[in-house]
Design an enzyme around this catalytic site. Sequence first.
Site, PDB file in Angstrom:
ATOM      1  CG  ASP A 196      14.214  24.965  -0.659  1.00  0.00           C
ATOM      2  OD1 ASP A 196      14.736  23.606  -0.750  1.00  0.00           O
ATOM      3  OD2 ASP A 196      14.976  26.199  -1.013  1.00  0.00           O
TER       4      ASP A 196
ATOM      5  CB  CYS B 155       5.879  16.801 -20.494  1.00  0.00           C
ATOM      6  SG  CYS B 155       6.229  17.027 -18.583  1.00  0.00           S
TER       7      CYS B 155
ATOM      8  CB  CYS C  44      12.877  21.347 -20.448  1.00  0.00           C
ATOM      9  SG  CYS C  44      11.878  19.572 -19.913  1.00  0.00           S
TER      10      CYS C  44
ATOM     11  CB  CYS D 159      22.444  22.500 -13.112  1.00  0.00           C
ATOM     12  SG  CYS D 159      21.020  23.388 -13.308  1.00  0.00           S
TER      13      CYS D 159
END
Length: 363
Positions: free
Chosen positions: A146, A201, A207, A227
Amino acid sequence: MSTSNHSSASLDYQQLVDDIRLWARQLGFQQVGITEPRIPEQDKKQFQQWLEQGLHGDLEYMERHKELRCHPEQLHEGVIRIISVRMDYLPAETETIKILNEPEKAYVSRYALGRDYHKLIRKRLTQLGKKIEAVVGDHGYRAFVDSAPVMERPLAQQAGLGWMGKHSLIINRQAGSFFFLGELFTNLPLPTDQPYEKNHCGRCSACMDICPTSAIIEPYKVDARKCISYLTIENRGPIPEELRSKMGNRVFGCDDCQLTCPWNRFARHTQESDFQPRHHLDNSDLADLFLWTEEEFLERTAGSPIRRAGFECWLRNLAVGLGNAPTTDKVMSALHQRRNYPSELVKEHVEWALAQHSLCSRG
């Protein structure tokens, strides 16, 4: 396999892959997959559309390095394989749901309770590269965690680690989604794993339904500007006023989309001591954290992902949490002590918080 160097012609690459999986487990990784340095066209297209719609907010580096993200083969000369790994991070003894239901407490995303994962995973990946090097000699490798323009999730899916959930995170049937990803780029022609083609899913939209700010605007698409993770970590300016009351006591990141995911009943607790909570950040009062001095902040977030927010934004986030907290003497005292803090950003959010309590008292 012996630890002496071999020519590429004499290498048993399948045996090497078996050894790599063993070494990775010994280094604390829960799963390893191997893929080519290639992003599927569909993922490239979705990423480009996400950028064009401005859903990345102020994450300018996403736009700046979009070509590299779409072409991982350009990140390391000679790379022909990517070893993708995952490492569980969920601490065992954390009152996750309880803290979210105690509005005077501060909720910190589970991944950020301990030490920063970047250094730990990069170090382990480098150790894995050296173990491979001890067998094959110089194979040209580079570790990423990352920390570079790498589209980790599509690569993890291509390496067979799981599928992309509607919240845009990788989900594994045996481990849920509470894990970090990392990559080791290598110039060795290792056998590749099958991509994870299935999506489990189904019709579930848990979610999307639970997201406090409705940031998951459609399946597999997150509006970063809404977010809470973006707002409390990446965002350096004011938090949009219309979103503040929706943040509750979430002061660094947000886990709601993962906490509600049915697959996380299979989530495994981490065995890494570095990922265990530090400084009681899993069970601290908003008011107590709000009164940290900058020196205390720097000391207690040393080696922590929270340091990334910086002290000013940490206070901003806590002010919002305090504005959403019950009106108590402790909460009001903390807010008044910061009312004249020498930061317009902090003062704006403190005034908003005080106004919330004023409204509550009149209501």
